[in-house]
Design a protein around this motif. Structure first.
Motif, PDB file in Angstrom:
ATOM      1  N   THR A   1      26.525 -31.393  45.344  1.00 20.58           N
ATOM      2  CA  THR A   1      26.890 -32.690  44.889  1.00 20.58           C
ATOM      3  C   THR A   1      25.686 -33.590  45.017  1.00 20.58           C
ATOM      4  OG1 THR A   1      28.863 -31.994  45.817  1.00 20.58           O
ATOM      5  CG2 THR A   1      28.336 -34.506  45.903  1.00 20.58           C
ATOM      6  N   LEU A   2      24.779 -33.352  46.019  1.00 19.38           N
ATOM      7  CA  LEU A   2      23.606 -34.018  46.315  1.00 19.38           C
ATOM      8  C   LEU A   2      22.394 -33.603  45.539  1.00 19.38           C
ATOM      9  CD1 LEU A   2      23.497 -34.334  50.503  1.00 19.38           C
ATOM     10  CD2 LEU A   2      24.240 -36.012  48.646  1.00 19.38           C
ATOM     11  N   GLN A   3      22.614 -32.705  44.837  1.00 24.03           N
ATOM     12  CA  GLN A   3      21.543 -32.107  43.812  1.00 24.03           C
ATOM     13  C   GLN A   3      20.332 -31.992  44.759  1.00 24.03           C
ATOM     14  OE1 GLN A   3      21.440 -34.582  40.483  1.00 24.03           O
ATOM     15  NE2 GLN A   3      22.641 -32.919  39.314  1.00 24.03           N
ATOM     16  N   PHE A   4      20.316 -31.414  46.104  1.00 22.31           N
ATOM     17  CA  PHE A   4      19.286 -31.066  47.010  1.00 22.31           C
ATOM     18  C   PHE A   4      18.415 -29.971  46.515  1.00 22.31           C
ATOM     19  CE2 PHE A   4      17.155 -30.207  50.776  1.00 22.31           C
ATOM     20  CZ  PHE A   4      16.665 -31.341  51.351  1.00 22.31           C
ATOM     21  N   PRO A   5      17.369 -30.048  46.284  1.00 21.19           N
ATOM     22  CA  PRO A   5      16.449 -29.136  45.767  1.00 21.19           C
ATOM     23  C   PRO A   5      16.610 -27.701  46.440  1.00 21.19           C
ATOM     24  CG  PRO A   5      15.166 -31.101  45.799  1.00 21.19           C
ATOM     25  CD  PRO A   5      16.381 -31.396  46.556  1.00 21.19           C
ATOM     26  N   ARG A   6      16.937 -26.638  45.900  1.00 20.64           N
ATOM     27  CA  ARG A   6      16.936 -25.470  46.594  1.00 20.64           C
ATOM     28  C   ARG A   6      15.890 -24.986  47.260  1.00 20.64           C
ATOM     29  NH1 ARG A   6      22.041 -23.203  47.939  1.00 20.64           N
ATOM     30  NH2 ARG A   6      23.463 -24.613  46.594  1.00 20.64           N
ATOM     31  N   GLU A   7      14.659 -25.134  46.566  1.00 22.64           N
ATOM     32  CA  GLU A   7      13.356 -24.689  47.240  1.00 22.64           C
ATOM     33  C   GLU A   7      13.090 -25.443  48.523  1.00 22.64           C
ATOM     34  OE1 GLU A   7      13.784 -26.274  44.135  1.00 22.64           O
ATOM     35  OE2 GLU A   7      12.430 -27.625  44.182  1.00 22.64           O
ATOM     36  N   LYS A   8      13.467 -26.396  48.866  1.00 23.48           N
ATOM     37  CA  LYS A   8      13.363 -27.253  50.040  1.00 23.48           C
ATOM     38  C   LYS A   8      14.328 -26.803  51.111  1.00 23.48           C
ATOM     39  CE  LYS A   8      11.472 -31.507  48.491  1.00 23.48           C
ATOM     40  NZ  LYS A   8      11.673 -32.897  48.504  1.00 23.48           N
ATOM     41  N   LEU A   9      15.078 -25.955  50.818  1.00 29.03           N
ATOM     42  CA  LEU A   9      16.141 -25.313  51.789  1.00 29.03           C
ATOM     43  C   LEU A   9      15.856 -23.832  52.170  1.00 29.03           C
ATOM     44  CD1 LEU A   9      19.727 -26.165  50.170  1.00 29.03           C
ATOM     45  CD2 LEU A   9      18.658 -26.903  52.536  1.00 29.03           C
ATOM     46  N   PHE A  10      16.395 -23.777  53.522  1.00 26.99           N
ATOM     47  CA  PHE A  10      16.002 -22.507  54.164  1.00 26.99           C
ATOM     48  C   PHE A  10      17.399 -22.220  55.098  1.00 26.99           C
ATOM     49  CE2 PHE A  10      15.330 -18.787  56.915  1.00 26.99           C
ATOM     50  CZ  PHE A  10      14.699 -17.883  56.191  1.00 26.99           C
ATOM     51  N   LEU A  11      18.428 -21.331  54.788  1.00 20.76           N
ATOM     52  CA  LEU A  11      19.708 -21.171  55.175  1.00 20.76           C
ATOM     53  C   LEU A  11      19.767 -20.070  56.080  1.00 20.76           C
ATOM     54  CD1 LEU A  11      22.177 -22.054  51.986  1.00 20.76           C
ATOM     55  CD2 LEU A  11      21.073 -23.358  53.869  1.00 20.76           C
ATOM     56  N   HIS A  12      19.915 -20.028  57.268  1.00 17.37           N
ATOM     57  CA  HIS A  12      19.794 -18.921  58.319  1.00 17.37           C
ATOM     58  C   HIS A  12      21.283 -19.056  58.989  1.00 17.37           C
ATOM     59  CE1 HIS A  12      18.902 -16.552  61.521  1.00 17.37           C
ATOM     60  NE2 HIS A  12      19.452 -17.309  62.514  1.00 17.37           N
ATOM     61  N   ILE A  13      21.670 -17.587  59.133  1.00 15.06           N
ATOM     62  CA  ILE A  13      23.225 -17.363  59.449  1.00 15.06           C
ATOM     63  C   ILE A  13      23.017 -16.672  60.936  1.00 15.06           C
ATOM     64  CG2 ILE A  13      25.382 -16.253  59.214  1.00 15.06           C
ATOM     65  CD1 ILE A  13      24.799 -17.377  56.452  1.00 15.06           C
ATOM     66  N   ASP A  14      23.679 -17.637  61.850  1.00 18.75           N
ATOM     67  CA  ASP A  14      23.555 -17.018  63.225  1.00 18.75           C
ATOM     68  C   ASP A  14      25.191 -16.319  63.326  1.00 18.75           C
ATOM     69  OD1 ASP A  14      24.205 -16.309  65.916  1.00 18.75           O
ATOM     70  OD2 ASP A  14      24.005 -18.321  66.793  1.00 18.75           O
ATOM     71  N   ALA A  15      24.874 -14.815  63.245  1.00 27.15           N
ATOM     72  CA  ALA A  15      26.364 -13.988  63.109  1.00 27.15           C
ATOM     73  C   ALA A  15      26.184 -13.065  64.367  1.00 27.15           C
ATOM     74  CB  ALA A  15      26.331 -13.242  61.790  1.00 27.15           C
ATOM     75  N   ALA A  16      25.740 -13.702  65.568  1.00 27.74           N
ATOM     76  CA  ALA A  16      25.578 -12.926  66.607  1.00 27.74           C
ATOM     77  C   ALA A  16      26.740 -12.103  66.936  1.00 27.74           C
ATOM     78  CB  ALA A  16      25.448 -13.849  67.942  1.00 27.74           C
ATOM     79  N   LEU A  17      27.964 -12.643  67.070  1.00 26.97           N
ATOM     80  CA  LEU A  17      29.345 -11.913  67.241  1.00 26.97           C
ATOM     81  C   LEU A  17      29.815 -11.185  66.215  1.00 26.97           C
ATOM     82  CD1 LEU A  17      31.607 -11.037  69.080  1.00 26.97           C
ATOM     83  CD2 LEU A  17      32.615 -13.090  68.889  1.00 26.97           C
ATOM     84  N   MET A  18      29.668 -11.927  64.920  1.00 22.74           N
ATOM     85  CA  MET A  18      30.704 -11.453  63.935  1.00 22.74           C
ATOM     86  C   MET A  18      29.875 -10.494  62.903  1.00 22.74           C
ATOM     87  SD  MET A  18      33.710 -12.333  64.492  1.00 22.74           S
ATOM     88  CE  MET A  18      34.675 -12.179  62.808  1.00 22.74           C
ATOM     89  N   GLY A  19      28.526 -10.415  62.926  1.00 21.52           N
ATOM     90  CA  GLY A  19      27.922  -9.723  61.966  1.00 21.52           C
ATOM     91  C   GLY A  19      28.358  -8.403  61.602  1.00 21.52           C
ATOM     92  N   PHE A  20      29.231  -7.733  62.391  1.00 23.86           N
ATOM     93  CA  PHE A  20      29.751  -6.466  61.680  1.00 23.86           C
ATOM     94  C   PHE A  20      31.213  -6.517  61.503  1.00 23.86           C
ATOM     95  CE2 PHE A  20      25.632  -5.573  63.869  1.00 23.86           C
ATOM     96  CZ  PHE A  20      25.227  -4.368  62.819  1.00 23.86           C
ATOM     97  N   ILE A  21      31.531  -7.457  61.520  1.00 27.54           N
ATOM     98  CA  ILE A  21      32.981  -7.794  61.163  1.00 27.54           C
ATOM     99  C   ILE A  21      33.220  -8.737  59.895  1.00 27.54           C
ATOM    100  CG2 ILE A  21      35.462  -8.749  61.989  1.00 27.54           C
ATOM    101  CD1 ILE A  21      34.595  -8.565  64.801  1.00 27.54           C
ATOM    102  N   TYR A  22      32.454  -9.787  59.946  1.00 24.52           N
ATOM    103  CA  TYR A  22      32.567 -10.683  58.677  1.00 24.52           C
ATOM    104  C   TYR A  22      32.546  -9.939  57.393  1.00 24.52           C
ATOM    105  CZ  TYR A  22      31.629 -14.808  55.750  1.00 24.52           C
ATOM    106  OH  TYR A  22      31.704 -15.539  54.499  1.00 24.52           O
ATOM    107  N   PRO A  23      31.812  -9.151  57.102  1.00 25.63           N
ATOM    108  CA  PRO A  23      31.681  -8.719  55.665  1.00 25.63           C
ATOM    109  C   PRO A  23      32.916  -7.994  55.256  1.00 25.63           C
ATOM    110  CG  PRO A  23      29.547  -8.057  56.910  1.00 25.63           C
ATOM    111  CD  PRO A  23      30.588  -8.514  57.856  1.00 25.63           C
ATOM    112  N   PHE A  24      33.741  -7.664  56.174  1.00 24.50           N
ATOM    113  CA  PHE A  24      34.935  -6.741  56.088  1.00 24.50           C
ATOM    114  C   PHE A  24      36.119  -7.509  55.798  1.00 24.50           C
ATOM    115  CE2 PHE A  24      32.329  -3.726  58.443  1.00 24.50           C
ATOM    116  CZ  PHE A  24      32.029  -2.753  57.427  1.00 24.50           C
ATOM    117  N   LEU A  25      36.021  -8.844  55.861  1.00 24.68           N
ATOM    118  CA  LEU A  25      37.140  -9.905  56.154  1.00 24.68           C
ATOM    119  C   LEU A  25      37.391 -10.271  54.369  1.00 24.68           C
ATOM    120  CD1 LEU A  25      36.228 -12.597  58.686  1.00 24.68           C
ATOM    121  CD2 LEU A  25      37.747 -10.754  58.802  1.00 24.68           C
ATOM    122  N   GLU A  26      39.010 -10.313  54.102  1.00 27.33           N
ATOM    123  CA  GLU A  26      39.140 -10.511  52.621  1.00 27.33           C
ATOM    124  C   GLU A  26      38.446 -11.793  52.194  1.00 27.33           C
ATOM    125  OE1 GLU A  26      43.214 -10.438  52.260  1.00 27.33           O
ATOM    126  OE2 GLU A  26      43.216  -8.397  52.515  1.00 27.33           O
TER     127      GLU A  26
END
Ligand SMILES: Cc1ncc(COP(=O)(O)O)c(C=O)c1O
Length: 368
Positions: free
Chosen positions: A181-206
């Protein structure tokens, strides 16, 4: 030790499996007496030969496969979720700095306490975003904060897949909608995921999104939480192109390896722990255990609601159930984590329906 074994049956409040019989074999094997040091980069073996890097690589491949990035990743086995988050944020910082951008770190205020600490360690300006009451990121806050940044600034954004207290999972789709929506430039972004607990469950969720296809750049998870390693450890993965853009080639002649990890010496026994668990459980094993834990958490939620217990909440597809803090005796017995008037149970693999029944009976007897 008898005390610890007794306490393990009422270990309800923290996201660890208190004992793992599968791993007894490692403790008694001849490997337990060896000095195993995975110093430096997992793929560069270095001068010293007392390491388990072949096991580390296979363990990392297993997780990269789970996230669909086996052909395009870098990573290592860390000392835990905190170090993995630090590494993701460190990669993000250097990736942005190498583009002459000033890094700004955005995180919701329901994030784990290590997240702002890591920003402090890295010297990054950090802006907390007020979370929704469930603990999920407030996307309107994200949008208005992104709007206020100037063009010299780049953003590292922490995305929670399971906050510590309520287990809230942020939506990458909603985050991507804000960015688009903001057209924020992708090259100025770094997306980090904290999946400390759900890392081995999340990929199996529908409802799971393909995180890396949809813009994520790094992910951290704990190995001693859902996977069930008996020693604290974790895994961090980054997209390879971002890792290369952040660090280049950090060759250190003294060890004959690349200085790509936060610690130099690293515990090689942890790689054996994780490798063994991954071989034994396989992807299907994780899926089965994850779904069972979610079902058991739903069972606890329903039972508490049926009892009329106050303030019961379970974030969809979570294994954490929050409720009003019980009497101190039960907080102590069940080793519950508390925050203000709230407590939670993390329904890990060892919290069976019959243990849940015992817990609820204790709550009933307390008169709430
Ligand atoms: C959401 C979240 N992130 C990070 C961490 C830190 O993980 P570790 O204890 O493995 O360092 C935790 C630990 O509970 C957590 O819940």
């Amino acid at each position: 030790m008898a005390e610890q074994i007794k306490n393990s049956t009422t270990y309800f409040g923290y996201p660890e499996v208190p004992e793992n019989n599968d791993l007894s074999i490692l403790g008694i094997s001849s490997l337990a007496k060896l000095h195993l040091n995975n110093a430096g980069d997992p793929w560069v073996h270095g001068n010293a030969k007392m390491h388990t890097k072949a096991f580390e690589q296979e363990a990392l491949d297993f997780v990269a496969h789970l996230y669909g990035i086996q052909d395009d990743y870098w990573g290592y086995i860390t000392s835990g979720g905190t170090e993995g988050n630090l590494y993701g944020m460190y990669t993000g910082r250097d990736y942005l700095v190498n583009q002459n951008l000033k890094p700004v770190f955005l995180f919701s205020d329901s994030s784990h306490y290590s997240i702002p600490k890591n920003a402090h360690l890295l010297g990054i300006r950090a802006i907390p975003l007020k979370a929704q009451s469930t603990g999920e990121m407030d996307y309107t806050q994200l949008e208005s904060t992104l709007q206020q940044l100037d063009e010299t600034e780049g953003v590292i954004l922490n995305i929670n897949l399971g906050t510590t207290m309520t287990g809230a999972m942020d939506s990458l789709k909603a985050i991507n909608d804000c960015i688009d929506t903001l057209q924020f430039p992708r090259e100025k972004l770094f997306l980090h995921i904290d999946a400390a607990l759900m890392g081995f469950i999340y990929p199996f969720l529908e409802t799971a999104e393909p995180l890396f296809k949809n813009g994520a750049h790094s992910i951290a998870m704990s190995g001693h939480k859902f996977p069930g390693a008996i020693h604290p450890c974790g895994i961090v993965l980054t997209k390879k192109d971002k890792h290369d853009a952040a660090f280049g080639d950090n060759w250190i002649p003294y060890v004959g390896s690349k200085d790509t990890t936060i610690s130099g010496s690293r515990n090689g026994f942890l790689a054996l722990n994780l490798w063994y668990i991954f071989q034994k459980k396989g992807l299907q094993g994780f899926k089965k255990e994850g779904m069972e834990c979610i079902e058991n958490a739903q069972y606890l939620t329903q039972k508490l609601k049926d009892m009329g217990y106050p303030d019961v909440f379970q974030f969809p597809n979570q294994i954490i159930v929050t409720f009003k803090k019980p009497i101190p005796e039960l907080v102590r017995k069940y080793q519950l984590a508390t925050q203000g008037d709230m407590a939670h149970v993390v329904v890990m693999q060892h919290i069976t329906p019959s243990r849940i029944d015992g817990f609820c009976a204790d709550l009933e007897r307390s008169g709430f």
